[in-house]
Design a protein around this motif. Structure first.
Motif, PDB file in Angstrom:
ATOM      1  N   GLU A 137       0.847  -1.197   0.000  1.00 30.04           N
ATOM      2  CA  GLU A 137       0.000   0.000   0.000  1.00 30.04           C
ATOM      3  C   GLU A 137       0.878   1.241   0.000  1.00 30.04           C
ATOM      4  OE1 GLU A 137      -2.722   0.221   3.200  1.00 30.04           O
ATOM      5  OE2 GLU A 137      -3.848   1.892   2.376  1.00 30.04           O
ATOM      6  N   ILE A 139       0.753   5.358   0.201  1.00 29.37           N
ATOM      7  CA  ILE A 139      -0.120   6.452   0.639  1.00 29.37           C
ATOM      8  C   ILE A 139       0.533   7.765   0.236  1.00 29.37           C
ATOM      9  CG2 ILE A 139      -1.177   7.615   2.596  1.00 29.37           C
ATOM     10  CD1 ILE A 139      -1.260   4.890   3.998  1.00 29.37           C
ATOM     11  N   ASP A 175      -7.902   6.182 -14.172  1.00 26.68           N
ATOM     12  CA  ASP A 175      -8.314   7.329 -13.366  1.00 26.68           C
ATOM     13  C   ASP A 175      -8.032   8.573 -14.202  1.00 26.68           C
ATOM     14  OD1 ASP A 175      -8.541   7.993  -9.979  1.00 26.68           O
ATOM     15  OD2 ASP A 175      -8.072   9.619 -11.393  1.00 26.68           O
ATOM     16  N   VAL A 207     -10.365  11.428  -2.033  1.00 22.58           N
ATOM     17  CA  VAL A 207      -9.443  10.276  -2.003  1.00 22.58           C
ATOM     18  C   VAL A 207      -9.513   9.527  -3.323  1.00 22.58           C
ATOM     19  CG1 VAL A 207      -8.834   8.100  -0.896  1.00 22.58           C
ATOM     20  CG2 VAL A 207      -9.685  10.003   0.497  1.00 22.58           C
ATOM     21  N   HIS A 208      -8.358   9.264  -3.882  1.00 23.08           N
ATOM     22  CA  HIS A 208      -8.284   8.483  -5.120  1.00 23.08           C
ATOM     23  C   HIS A 208      -7.572   7.159  -4.799  1.00 23.08           C
ATOM     24  CE1 HIS A 208      -9.344  11.812  -7.986  1.00 23.08           C
ATOM     25  NE2 HIS A 208      -8.963  12.547  -6.940  1.00 23.08           N
ATOM     26  N   LYS A 209      -8.157   6.070  -5.219  1.00 18.42           N
ATOM     27  CA  LYS A 209      -7.553   4.749  -5.006  1.00 18.42           C
ATOM     28  C   LYS A 209      -7.193   4.163  -6.368  1.00 18.42           C
ATOM     29  CE  LYS A 209      -9.577   3.507  -0.579  1.00 18.42           C
ATOM     30  NZ  LYS A 209      -8.306   3.388   0.130  1.00 18.42           N
ATOM     31  N   LEU A 211      -4.701   1.188  -8.576  1.00 21.26           N
ATOM     32  CA  LEU A 211      -3.984  -0.087  -8.488  1.00 21.26           C
ATOM     33  C   LEU A 211      -2.789  -0.042  -9.447  1.00 21.26           C
ATOM     34  CD1 LEU A 211      -3.927  -2.916  -7.245  1.00 21.26           C
ATOM     35  CD2 LEU A 211      -5.218  -3.717  -9.242  1.00 21.26           C
ATOM     36  N   GLN A 227      -1.455  -1.077  -3.852  1.00 22.10           N
ATOM     37  CA  GLN A 227      -2.601  -0.173  -3.761  1.00 22.10           C
ATOM     38  C   GLN A 227      -2.101   1.234  -3.457  1.00 22.10           C
ATOM     39  OE1 GLN A 227      -6.041  -1.070  -4.071  1.00 22.10           O
ATOM     40  NE2 GLN A 227      -6.326   1.154  -4.142  1.00 22.10           N
ATOM     41  N   THR A 229      -3.114   4.934  -2.437  1.00 19.65           N
ATOM     42  CA  THR A 229      -4.186   5.739  -1.840  1.00 19.65           C
ATOM     43  C   THR A 229      -3.733   7.187  -1.826  1.00 19.65           C
ATOM     44  OG1 THR A 229      -4.881   3.875  -0.468  1.00 19.65           O
ATOM     45  CG2 THR A 229      -5.643   6.089   0.182  1.00 19.65           C
ATOM     46  N   SER A 231      -4.579  11.048  -0.942  1.00 20.21           N
ATOM     47  CA  SER A 231      -5.439  11.991  -0.197  1.00 20.21           C
ATOM     48  C   SER A 231      -5.197  13.404  -0.753  1.00 20.21           C
ATOM     49  CB  SER A 231      -5.124  11.950   1.290  1.00 20.21           C
ATOM     50  OG  SER A 231      -5.376  10.673   1.811  1.00 20.21           O
TER      51      SER A 231
END
Length: 837
Positions: A137, A139, A175, A207-209, A211, A227, A229, A231
């Protein structure tokens, strides 16, 4: 051998180069195989026996085995087929990491004789690892005011595979605000960057997630995901920017702790806290790297915290982050490449490829003792190694290839001087200053039977008292052998020889283990005085070696014989001896002479005579040394006509032995010169004459045929010389029929005025010849010739009896004199005296 196959495409050039280098390796004397990693245990790599030109029988007979320089034994040899097979799981990534080439060098060692081959196995990569992100992940915090086109570096995925199987591309889930771009940095590493494609609107989407997928180039394709994430933050809209996106610096591996590595610098266009920058290592910097480097959070200066080791890691890549203190915090990145410069900090190492074998001491020059190799973890000149031996060494180093050497013999070996060599080998590199190391290689020298046993003495002298106990130890000889083991085990034996025509083994025997010599029976000095033994010492080698020593055994006399009276003969046989003497005898008149003999020798045979008892002690005296009985004074009318004397004879031994004789003397009137009257008186037959004739017949019968022949020869000579000589002397030499190693005797009858005597002369005890001599006075009324063979003490008594019978009315004495010539007795002289009344 597994060969890579390809179609006619762009790979033909790489395949051509592969075959070129393989051919070049074969020419260089090395064998090279190529296999893929992760093969099953027992998989065949190649026919090693065929490629090395060896038969299948040689693999077992010559003890072929494989040694890996990597330490782990990944391969072994099938002795039945001669094939090199996989022994354990091979993980190329664990062995070679990200290196493009992964070659495992093997050393094939063949013994008897020792031979070394180098084999290289190229480990080909397979796509057995999927790309993996350091974190699953990611961030990110991005301000909504961030302008379109700003790049956000992301953590690269890690794929341990190499070549086409390594990481190739990244993809991002769909995205509208973000896209992905791959950037290739130094070292070929592909770093994904997130690009802002559209202005963010926090109010629409906070928030955009996403992959993020990493793909490799293998077949089939493997992938890994993370992943992301994001903000969306407000306000701080400027990212700190470094002066350089990449810094390169070189540091010596011996740099001290706290040394300055590099100073990074980033700027932020914002004001206040949004423009204040704080430096740190990237979020995924490993603990190992942070234990070596440290960064000043305010200045961005990087310092050395631990120790560098070029051999462990020659390059470091640091991810440096610069964050401002705004809200949200903006972050900029740069990369610092640290190259470690090698210094000569590793001493060369000497490795035993094969353990040293024992060497026979008669091995020729050039015999291979052991195989060794040298290596140095440093690089360049710091890693070049040369080996040296001491100048006086009996061994030499014979170069093989690629820092491999054979330790061989170069001089004569002698186990008796040096049984084990500790060979000191010195390895020195070419660094500045050079470093060196030493290794001791023990080499055992095995024995060959090249030394014969050596006695402590070549000749031994043993002095043994007679009458010893049978089975007693006479002496112990000792021999030593400089060889070892069976070659040094010594056994003793007695060589066959003759003593008095009898094998020496009937006299003594020897303990074969310790060399102790024992007597088989008691020895008698009067029969055997000296003999010699030949002792042989033989080792147990093959062939065995031996040496001899001589043991001279001298029998020492003991006083074990009492004096034996041989005259008066009647007294010697136990009866009383009667003597007549005229009353007209004056002082000093010879009455008679007591004669005794002692079978011993030396002091033990020195006799003395003493008058023990007498009817009238004032009338007679006895000579201490000759035994002559004479008058002290003239005989008077008052003296008794019958006198009785007890004479004691003693020897000079320890303890003293003695005997006595009793003589009866009758004093008569009108007895004048009986001896002279007898000389002119014609002998008439009588009983006594008959007795004499019997003794002579018995004596002559006991002489051998050879003695008779000699007697006739001497008689002829005597007749021829009778006109010019008043005495007839006959000699007899016999070296064949009368061999007696104990005693050589000459018996001689001489006249000395009124005294007659016989001399018995003894020669060297080791002589094999005997001499007899009998002489008679021309005044003698008897013409009988008596030839006597001497032997023991008892024989002497018989001799005297015969002589006494041949010469009646005579008086005999026996004197013995022993002569010594060190180290052992050599001769004796014996004299028989006879006196006539």
């Amino acid at each position: 051998m597994t060969k890579r196959k390809g179609c006619r495409n762009w790979r033909w050039l790489a395949l051509w180069w592969h075959h070129f280098f393989l051919l070049w390796s074969t020419i260089d004397g090395q064998t090279r195989y190529s296999i893929t990693e992760e093969l099953k245990q027992g998989s065949v790599v190649g026919n090693l026996a065929k490629d090395l030109g060896l038969g299948l029988s040689e693999i077992f007979d010559r003890k072929l085995h494989v040694a890996s320089e990597a330490g782990e034994q990944y391969f072994s040899v099938d002795a039945g087929k001669g094939e090199l097979v996989v022994n354990d799981r091979i993980d190329r990534e664990a062995l070679c990491g990200q290196s493009a080439n992964c070659v495992l060098p093997l050393q094939v060692v063949i013994e008897d004789p020792l031979q070394l081959f180098r084999v290289e196995v190229d480990i080909q990569d397979i796509n057995d690892n999927a790309p993996r992100f350091p974190s699953n992940e990611i961030i990110l915090e991005i301000a909504e005011s961030t302008v379109v086109g700003v790049h956000f570096p992301l953590e690269s995925a890690i794929d341990p595979d190499v070549g086409s199987n390594s990481l190739k591309s990244y993809t991002l889930s769909k995205d509208e605000c973000f896209s992905i771009r791959v950037k290739e940095v130094a070292g070929g590493r592909k770093v994904p960057e997130l690009i802002l494609a559209k202005v963010l609107d926090r109010e629409k989407k906070a928030v955009h997630k996403l992959l993020l997928t990493a793909l490799d180039g293998g077949s089939p394709v493997r992938s890994g995901t993370a992943q992301i994430t994001i903000s969306v933050l407000d306000n701080n809209d400027n990212v700190p920017a470094f002066e350089k996106t990449s810094y390169k610096v070189s540091v010596s591996e011996n740099a001290v702790e706290g040394a300055l590595i590099v100073q990074t610098k980033a700027t932020d266009m914002d004001d206040g806290q949004n423009g204040e920058i704080e430096y740190s290592f990237g979020a995924h910097t490993s603990d190992a790297m942070m234990s070596i480097f440290t960064i000043d959070h305010i200045s961005g200066t990087i310092f050395l915290k631990g120790k560098l080791d070029f051999e462990a890691n020659a390059n470091y890549e640091l991810d440096i982050s610069a964050k401002d203190k705004g809200i949200p915090r903006m972050e900029g990145h740069c990369t610092v490449h640290v190259e470690v410069i090698d210094v000569n900090d590793n001493a060369p190492e000497i490795i035993l490829t094969s353990h040293p074998k024992p060497v026979r001491e008669d091995s020729p020059n050039g015999t291979v003792v052991a195989l060794i190799s040298a290596r140095d973890l440093d690089s360049g000149d710091n890693g070049k190694v040369r080996l040296q031996l001491p100048k006086t060494s009996q061994f030499a180093l014979k170069p093989s290839f690629s820092h491999n050497y054979a330790l061989v013999t170069s001089g004569p070996l002698d186990r008796e001087k040096v049984s084990e060599y500790n060979i000191e080998i010195t390895a020195t590199d070419s660094g500045s200053p050079p470093l060196s190391s030493k290794k001791i290689i023990p080499v055992t020298i095995t024995d060959v039977n090249d030394n014969a046993p050596v006695f402590t003495q070549k000749i031994y002298h043993v002095y043994l008292k007679e009458n010893g106990v049978p089975g007693a130890i006479l002496y112990s000889v000792s021999a030593s052998d400089l060889d070892f083991g069976e070659n040094a085990k010594v056994s003793y034996s007695i060589l066959d020889s003759k003593v008095q025509d009898v094998s020496v083994s009937s006299y003594v025997y020897i303990n074969s283990d310790n060399g102790s010599i024992y007597s088989m029976h008691s020895f008698d000095y009067e029969k055997l005085k000296v003999f010699q033994i030949q002792v042989q010492a033989k080792d147990q080698g093959s062939p065995s070696l031996s040496s001899n020593a001589t043991v001279h055994v001298f029998i020492l006399d003991q006083n074990d014989n009492a004096p034996a009276v041989i005259y008066p003969s009647s007294a010697a046989m136990g009866s009383l001896s009667h003597q007549r003497m005229p009353r007209s005898a004056k002082a000093g008149h010879l009455v008679t002479k007591v004669t005794a003999v002692d079978a011993d020798s030396g002091h033990n045979a020195w006799l003395s005579y003493r008058l023990a008892e007498a009817t009238d002690a004032s009338l007679f005296t006895v000579n201490l040394y000759t035994g002559e009985v004479r008058t002290k004074r003239a005989v008077s009318e008052q003296d008794d006509s019958s006198q009785r004397l007890l004479i004691e004879i003693k020897d000079d031994g320890e303890p003293i032995q003695s005997s006595t004789v009793t003589v009866s003397i009758i004093l008569e009137d009108g007895l004048h010169e009986p001896i002279l009257d007898l000389r002119h008186k014609v002998a008439e037959p009588s009983k006594k004459t008959g007795r004499i004739t019997l003794y002579l017949i018995l004596s002559l019968a006991s002489v051998s045929v050879l003695s008779l022949v000699t007697f006739f020869i001497l008689a002829v000579k005597c007749i021829r010389n009778s006109r010019s000589s008043s005495t007839c002397c006959m000699r007899r030499t016999d070296s064949d029929d009368y061999k007696n190693p104990n005693r050589n005797l000459q018996i001689q009858l001489n006249t000395d005025g009124p005294i007659k005597y016989v001399e018995v002369l003894g020669g060297d005890m080791l002589s094999q010849s005997q001499s007899f001599r009998s002489c008679m006075s021309p005044m003698s009324e008897y013409s009988d010739f008596t030839l006597i063979k001497p032997s023991s003490t008892t024989d002497f008594k018989e001799v005297i009896s015969v002589l006494d019978a041949s010469l009646p009315d005579s008086t005999w004495t026996f004197e013995s004199q022993q002569i010594y010539s060190l180290p052992h007795p050599s001769s004796s002289l014996m004299r028989l005296n006879t006196g006539i009344k």
